[in-house]
Motif scaffolding. Structure first.
Motif, PDB file in Angstrom:
ATOM      1  N   VAL A  60      62.990  49.898  39.240  1.00 19.10           N
ATOM      2  CA  VAL A  60      62.349  49.300  40.415  1.00 19.10           C
ATOM      3  C   VAL A  60      61.955  47.871  40.056  1.00 19.10           C
ATOM      4  O   VAL A  60      61.730  47.560  38.880  1.00 19.10           O
ATOM      5  CB  VAL A  60      61.100  50.092  40.864  1.00 19.10           C
ATOM      6  N   PRO A  61      61.846  46.995  41.034  1.00 18.18           N
ATOM      7  CA  PRO A  61      61.577  45.580  40.728  1.00 18.18           C
ATOM      8  C   PRO A  61      60.114  45.193  40.718  1.00 18.18           C
ATOM      9  O   PRO A  61      59.785  44.035  40.522  1.00 18.18           O
ATOM     10  CB  PRO A  61      62.287  44.857  41.870  1.00 18.18           C
ATOM     11  N   LEU A  62      59.225  46.182  40.968  1.00 11.80           N
ATOM     12  CA  LEU A  62      57.803  45.878  41.084  1.00 11.80           C
ATOM     13  C   LEU A  62      56.990  46.719  40.106  1.00 11.80           C
ATOM     14  O   LEU A  62      57.361  47.858  39.797  1.00 11.80           O
ATOM     15  CB  LEU A  62      57.323  46.155  42.512  1.00 11.80           C
ATOM     16  N   VAL A  63      55.867  46.148  39.653  1.00 14.75           N
ATOM     17  CA  VAL A  63      55.024  46.807  38.663  1.00 14.75           C
ATOM     18  C   VAL A  63      53.589  46.846  39.171  1.00 14.75           C
ATOM     19  O   VAL A  63      53.061  45.831  39.628  1.00 14.75           O
ATOM     20  CB  VAL A  63      55.048  46.056  37.312  1.00 14.75           C
ATOM     21  N   LEU A  64      52.959  48.010  39.085  1.00 11.70           N
ATOM     22  CA  LEU A  64      51.557  48.118  39.480  1.00 11.70           C
ATOM     23  C   LEU A  64      50.647  47.460  38.441  1.00 11.70           C
ATOM     24  O   LEU A  64      50.846  47.659  37.242  1.00 11.70           O
ATOM     25  CB  LEU A  64      51.146  49.589  39.577  1.00 11.70           C
ATOM     26  N   PRO A  65      49.650  46.704  38.868  1.00 14.56           N
ATOM     27  CA  PRO A  65      48.574  46.361  37.935  1.00 14.56           C
ATOM     28  C   PRO A  65      47.807  47.654  37.617  1.00 14.56           C
ATOM     29  O   PRO A  65      47.234  48.277  38.520  1.00 14.56           O
ATOM     30  CB  PRO A  65      47.706  45.378  38.726  1.00 14.56           C
ATOM     31  N   ASN A  66      47.802  48.067  36.368  1.00 10.70           N
ATOM     32  CA  ASN A  66      47.304  49.396  36.011  1.00 10.70           C
ATOM     33  C   ASN A  66      45.792  49.355  35.773  1.00 10.70           C
ATOM     34  O   ASN A  66      45.311  49.480  34.644  1.00 10.70           O
ATOM     35  CB  ASN A  66      48.036  49.911  34.767  1.00 10.70           C
ATOM     36  N   LEU A  67      45.037  49.213  36.857  1.00 16.30           N
ATOM     37  CA  LEU A  67      43.611  48.928  36.739  1.00 16.30           C
ATOM     38  C   LEU A  67      42.713  50.068  37.191  1.00 16.30           C
ATOM     39  O   LEU A  67      41.496  49.884  37.302  1.00 16.30           O
ATOM     40  CB  LEU A  67      43.272  47.669  37.547  1.00 16.30           C
ATOM     41  N   ASP A  68      43.277  51.250  37.433  1.00 13.66           N
ATOM     42  CA  ASP A  68      42.416  52.378  37.763  1.00 13.66           C
ATOM     43  C   ASP A  68      41.883  53.012  36.483  1.00 13.66           C
ATOM     44  O   ASP A  68      42.064  52.467  35.385  1.00 13.66           O
ATOM     45  CB  ASP A  68      43.151  53.389  38.638  1.00 13.66           C
ATOM     46  N   ASP A  69      41.225  54.143  36.607  1.00 12.19           N
ATOM     47  CA  ASP A  69      40.643  54.832  35.452  1.00 12.19           C
ATOM     48  C   ASP A  69      41.087  56.282  35.501  1.00 12.19           C
ATOM     49  O   ASP A  69      40.349  57.161  35.927  1.00 12.19           O
ATOM     50  CB  ASP A  69      39.115  54.698  35.495  1.00 12.19           C
ATOM     51  N   SER A  70      42.319  56.512  35.072  1.00 15.23           N
ATOM     52  CA  SER A  70      42.957  57.821  35.255  1.00 15.23           C
ATOM     53  C   SER A  70      42.230  58.954  34.547  1.00 15.23           C
ATOM     54  O   SER A  70      42.227  60.089  35.026  1.00 15.23           O
ATOM     55  CB  SER A  70      44.408  57.760  34.762  1.00 15.23           C
ATOM     56  N   ALA A  71      41.630  58.665  33.408  1.00 15.74           N
ATOM     57  CA  ALA A  71      40.954  59.711  32.631  1.00 15.74           C
ATOM     58  C   ALA A  71      39.447  59.713  32.854  1.00 15.74           C
ATOM     59  O   ALA A  71      38.729  60.490  32.206  1.00 15.74           O
ATOM     60  CB  ALA A  71      41.268  59.529  31.141  1.00 15.74           C
ATOM     61  N   HIS A 124      39.465  49.562  32.179  1.00 22.76           N
ATOM     62  CA  HIS A 124      40.432  50.174  33.083  1.00 22.76           C
ATOM     63  C   HIS A 124      41.582  50.690  32.227  1.00 22.76           C
ATOM     64  O   HIS A 124      41.584  50.525  31.000  1.00 22.76           O
ATOM     65  CB  HIS A 124      40.928  49.182  34.141  1.00 22.76           C
ATOM     66  N   ASP A 125      42.574  51.296  32.841  1.00 17.91           N
ATOM     67  CA  ASP A 125      43.651  51.920  32.073  1.00 17.91           C
ATOM     68  C   ASP A 125      44.457  50.934  31.245  1.00 17.91           C
ATOM     69  O   ASP A 125      45.009  51.297  30.202  1.00 17.91           O
ATOM     70  CB  ASP A 125      44.595  52.689  33.004  1.00 17.91           C
ATOM     71  N   ALA A 126      44.575  49.699  31.701  1.00 12.68           N
ATOM     72  CA  ALA A 126      45.380  48.715  30.975  1.00 12.68           C
ATOM     73  C   ALA A 126      44.562  47.933  29.956  1.00 12.68           C
ATOM     74  O   ALA A 126      45.073  46.997  29.347  1.00 12.68           O
ATOM     75  CB  ALA A 126      46.032  47.743  31.955  1.00 12.68           C
ATOM     76  N   ALA A 127      43.297  48.333  29.743  1.00 12.20           N
ATOM     77  CA  ALA A 127      42.446  47.592  28.816  1.00 12.20           C
ATOM     78  C   ALA A 127      42.689  47.972  27.362  1.00 12.20           C
ATOM     79  O   ALA A 127      42.143  47.342  26.463  1.00 12.20           O
ATOM     80  CB  ALA A 127      40.975  47.813  29.162  1.00 12.20           C
ATOM     81  N   ASP A 128      43.502  49.008  27.126  1.00  9.06           N
ATOM     82  CA  ASP A 128      43.819  49.392  25.750  1.00  9.06           C
ATOM     83  C   ASP A 128      45.304  49.689  25.640  1.00  9.06           C
ATOM     84  O   ASP A 128      46.059  49.534  26.598  1.00  9.06           O
ATOM     85  CB  ASP A 128      42.976  50.600  25.306  1.00  9.06           C
ATOM     86  N   GLU A 129      45.735  50.100  24.468  1.00  8.68           N
ATOM     87  CA  GLU A 129      47.163  50.304  24.213  1.00  8.68           C
ATOM     88  C   GLU A 129      47.557  51.771  24.244  1.00  8.68           C
ATOM     89  O   GLU A 129      48.419  52.203  23.492  1.00  8.68           O
ATOM     90  CB  GLU A 129      47.540  49.690  22.858  1.00  8.68           C
ATOM     91  N   ARG A 130      46.940  52.514  25.126  1.00 11.84           N
ATOM     92  CA  ARG A 130      47.311  53.923  25.247  1.00 11.84           C
ATOM     93  C   ARG A 130      47.600  54.266  26.700  1.00 11.84           C
ATOM     94  O   ARG A 130      47.145  53.578  27.620  1.00 11.84           O
ATOM     95  CB  ARG A 130      46.211  54.823  24.693  1.00 11.84           C
ATOM     96  N   VAL A 131      48.341  55.329  26.895  1.00 15.03           N
ATOM     97  CA  VAL A 131      48.634  55.848  28.228  1.00 15.03           C
ATOM     98  C   VAL A 131      47.843  57.141  28.382  1.00 15.03           C
ATOM     99  O   VAL A 131      48.023  58.092  27.611  1.00 15.03           O
ATOM    100  CB  VAL A 131      50.144  56.092  28.416  1.00 15.03           C
ATOM    101  N   SER A 132      46.953  57.162  29.361  1.00 16.02           N
ATOM    102  CA  SER A 132      45.980  58.249  29.495  1.00 16.02           C
ATOM    103  C   SER A 132      46.516  59.381  30.367  1.00 16.02           C
ATOM    104  O   SER A 132      46.010  59.639  31.466  1.00 16.02           O
ATOM    105  CB  SER A 132      44.672  57.703  30.072  1.00 16.02           C
ATOM    106  N   GLY A 133      47.572  60.033  29.897  1.00 16.08           N
ATOM    107  CA  GLY A 133      48.074  61.207  30.577  1.00 16.08           C
ATOM    108  C   GLY A 133      49.185  60.926  31.562  1.00 16.08           C
ATOM    109  O   GLY A 133      49.553  59.778  31.815  1.00 16.08           O
ATOM    110  N   PRO A 134      49.719  61.980  32.174  1.00 17.38           N
ATOM    111  CA  PRO A 134      50.894  61.846  33.058  1.00 17.38           C
ATOM    112  C   PRO A 134      50.641  61.015  34.307  1.00 17.38           C
ATOM    113  O   PRO A 134      51.531  60.311  34.778  1.00 17.38           O
ATOM    114  CB  PRO A 134      51.247  63.296  33.401  1.00 17.38           C
ATOM    115  N   GLU A 135      49.427  61.068  34.867  1.00 19.70           N
ATOM    116  CA  GLU A 135      49.145  60.257  36.048  1.00 19.70           C
ATOM    117  C   GLU A 135      49.142  58.778  35.710  1.00 19.70           C
ATOM    118  O   GLU A 135      49.635  57.948  36.473  1.00 19.70           O
ATOM    119  CB  GLU A 135      47.804  60.667  36.672  1.00 19.70           C
ATOM    120  N   ASP A 136      48.579  58.455  34.574  1.00 19.46           N
ATOM    121  CA  ASP A 136      48.575  57.063  34.124  1.00 19.46           C
ATOM    122  C   ASP A 136      50.005  56.585  33.882  1.00 19.46           C
ATOM    123  O   ASP A 136      50.364  55.449  34.203  1.00 19.46           O
ATOM    124  CB  ASP A 136      47.742  56.932  32.849  1.00 19.46           C
ATOM    125  N   ALA A 137      50.848  57.471  33.330  1.00 16.98           N
ATOM    126  CA  ALA A 137      52.238  57.093  33.040  1.00 16.98           C
ATOM    127  C   ALA A 137      52.986  56.713  34.313  1.00 16.98           C
ATOM    128  O   ALA A 137      53.887  55.855  34.287  1.00 16.98           O
ATOM    129  CB  ALA A 137      52.951  58.242  32.333  1.00 16.98           C
TER     130      ALA A 137
END
Length: 578
Positions: free
Chosen positions: A45-56, A78-91
């Motif tokens: 896809v050509p678009l990327v979400l700013p990953n700023l929610d708090d999935s966990a 927020h979710d993009a504030a570190d170098e981890r992916v917080s589960g399947p929803e975050d992915a």
């Protein structure tokens, strides 16, 4: 699916060695050698979400020492504030990229995947192995064994565009494959999804009202349940809550009230404005993230470098942020400490001063409108720049300096209607209001003259910029009075002398109900209902907010001012289709 920005391949041809490059090597143009490697990078896809929610749900409201986090620290988690992916929803908030397999890669072969310099501070690349996401190293290097099998990547955006002069939201990802001394390149261009502010034709999901008995700080320390009904503590609040509940039931929206702890700052619309990020998914669906954009209102008293903004905006982070919901803030730090300026001009930065004209052919995502005279009577410049940077809703300034508070929602709103666009503007009509009120009060007569000029000038802007026609304007009676405020930098300003009918809440297409503040004037109610019916617009449900909102302070407010609407985003069509 038709996309505004298709997934662009910026492919460089597989590298070949030119005659010029062979000069001095002892090789000739007829020489042969190992085949050039291949490099294929694909973006689904050509678009990327700013990953700023708090999935966990891991972002705290308090620091490790139990003290309140600063406003900036609260926003930094927020979710993009570190170098981890917080589960399947975050992915699911990451954009998938694929490096095609190079099965015959030599032992010394390698690849690098990099992001262009402008976008690099606002993005992160992960290597995906099943459900495991590992940050790609700073050199972006992939070894030969990975190349032979192909590599699954995931791209994370860590912020939206805030200032196009710094970054315009374009993300160029480049793949280079090196093998046998030769290098091939491929690239993909993506764009970070813009913030789209919601319009009032979207169905109402929750109507947010102030819990005046619980402070933001208490909610941070003790936790907070927004579904728990709050006990009325302010004058007229019990009447307001009762009538608002009945009006929602009339619209078929029983049980939709949501509490929000403000500690007495009842002006809910001024705490944040709602929006969303949305991107297409590889399977043809839409991935959305709700966004609350906190007001940039620097308060005239008590603002500090740590706590610069209106305190009642903080629960957007501590109460509402979570899986699928992000919160943003943007303000000019230099305004902090300038109490005199905040006292005189700060109200223009409140989010009650922002509306969205619904979508049409010219503006498929709708168009942001805000009150400003282009000078001192204007919202925070950084806040407006963020909105302008999104590129989809072209924020439009409308002069509201003739209003005491200066908010555009004091004379304008939008409702579904039987027009070719499917909507109409609801506009205050001071002359009709004066006629119905039969007033000869000098302050009202002077206020009417000023308001007529202000409304007419605003409508001229909307006719020019939105191609608004008379058939798309629903005029409702309004009564204005001229204010006398000694020492105030703006003179010849007005306030509503009766509750502003226009300052209501549209429940959205499908319910057919506009929640309007009751002006306690039979002629105003009848004229409003007739005007709505003639335009094929919503029905009107009256709510008494006189003591709770209108009669508060020097100017007061009305129904729109003391509520905030969370809309059903599933009804928002893909903004990129047109």
């Amino acid at each position: 699916m038709k996309l505004l920005l298709p997934a662009r391949r910026l492919r460089a041809a597989a590298a070949t060695v030119s005659l010029a490059a062979l000069a001095g090597t002892g090789l000739t143009g007829c020489a042969t050698g190992p085949a050039a490697p291949t490099a294929v990078l694909s973006a689904a896809v050509p678009l990327v979400l700013p990953n700023l929610d708090d999935s966990a749900g891991r972002c705290p409201a308090l620091g490790a020492d139990g003290e309140r986090l600063s406003d900036d620290a609260l926003a930094a988690c927020h979710d993009a504030a570190d170098e981890r992916v917080s589960g399947p929803e975050d992915a699911l908030d990451l954009a998938p990229l694929e490096v095609a397999a190079v099965p015959d890669a030599g032992e010394a072969a390698y690849a690098t995947v990099t992001v262009d310099a402008a976008a690099a501070p606002y993005t992160r690349l992960f290597v995906r192995d099943g459900d495991t996401y590992t940050p790609l190293g700073p050199d972006g290097r992939l070894a030969a064994d990975r190349l032979r099998a192909g590599v699954h990547l995931a791209l994370e955006a860590t912020d939206p565009v805030r200032d196009p002069a710094v970054w315009d939201g374009t993300i160029d990802v480049t793949l280079e494959v090196t093998d046998g001394g030769r290098t091939a390149r491929d690239a993909a261009r993506l764009r970070v999804a813009p913030l789209i502010l919601t319009h009032d034709l979207l169905p109402l999901d929750r109507l947010v009202i102030s819990d005046n008995g619980t402070s933001p700080q208490d909610a941070e320390r003790e936790g907070y349940d927004p579904t728990r009904p709050a006990a009325p503590v302010e004058k007229g609040e019990d009447v307001f809550r009762t009538e608002l509940t009945a009006a929602l039931e009339q619209a078929g929206l029983e049980g939709r009230l949501m509490e929000y702890p403000t500690g007495g700052d009842r002006w809910m619309r001024d705490q944040f404005i709602t929006g969303y990020f949305a991107v297409p998914t590889p399977d043809g669906g839409v991935r959305r993230m709700s966004v609350l954009l906190r007001s940039a209102d620097v308060m005239p008293e008590g603002s500090t470098a740590e706590f610069p903004l209106r305190d009642a905006g903080r629960p957007a982070f501590s109460v509402l942020r979570g899986p699928g919901t992000a919160v943003l803030q943007e303000y000019t730090a230099e305004r902090v400490g300038d109490g005199e300026r905040a006292q005189l001009w700060g109200s223009f930065s409140s989010t009650g001063n922002f509306l969205v004209a619904p979508p049409d052919e010219q503006w498929p995502a709708g168009r942001v409108l805000y009150g400003s005279d282009g000078g001192d009577a204007a919202p925070d410049a950084a806040f407006v720049r963020l909105l302008e940077a999104q590129r989809e809703q072209a924020p439009l300034a409308v002069d509201t300096s003739w209003l005491g508070v200066g908010h555009i929602d004091e004379f304008l709103s939008f409702v579904p209607a039987g027009t070719p666009r499917g909507w109409a503007a609801v506009v205050a009509d001071p002359e009709r209001g004066l006629e119905l009120a039969e007033s000869d009060d000098p302050a009202v007569l002077a206020g009417t003259r000023l308001a007529v000029a202000g409304v007419d000038a605003a409508l001229e802007v909307l006719r020019t910029e939105l191609a608004l026609t008379d058939e798309e304007i629903i005029r409702v009676p309004a009564l204005f009075e001229r204010l006398e405020v000694p020492g105030y930098p703006r003179q010849d300003i007005v306030a509503n002398a009766l509750p502003a009918v226009v300052n209501g809440v549209e429940t959205g297409t499908g319910t057919g109900t506009f929640l309007a503040p009751d002006p306690r004037h039979a002629g105003f109610r009848a004229a409003t209902e007739e005007a709505f019916a003639a335009a094929g617009a919503s029905g009107v449900a009256w709510v008494d907010a006189w003591e709770y909102a209108f009669a508060v302070g020097t100017v007061g407010g009305d129904l729109h001012c003391v509520t905030n609407a969370l809309r059903d985003l599933s009804a928002a069509g893909p903004w990129w289709e047109k």
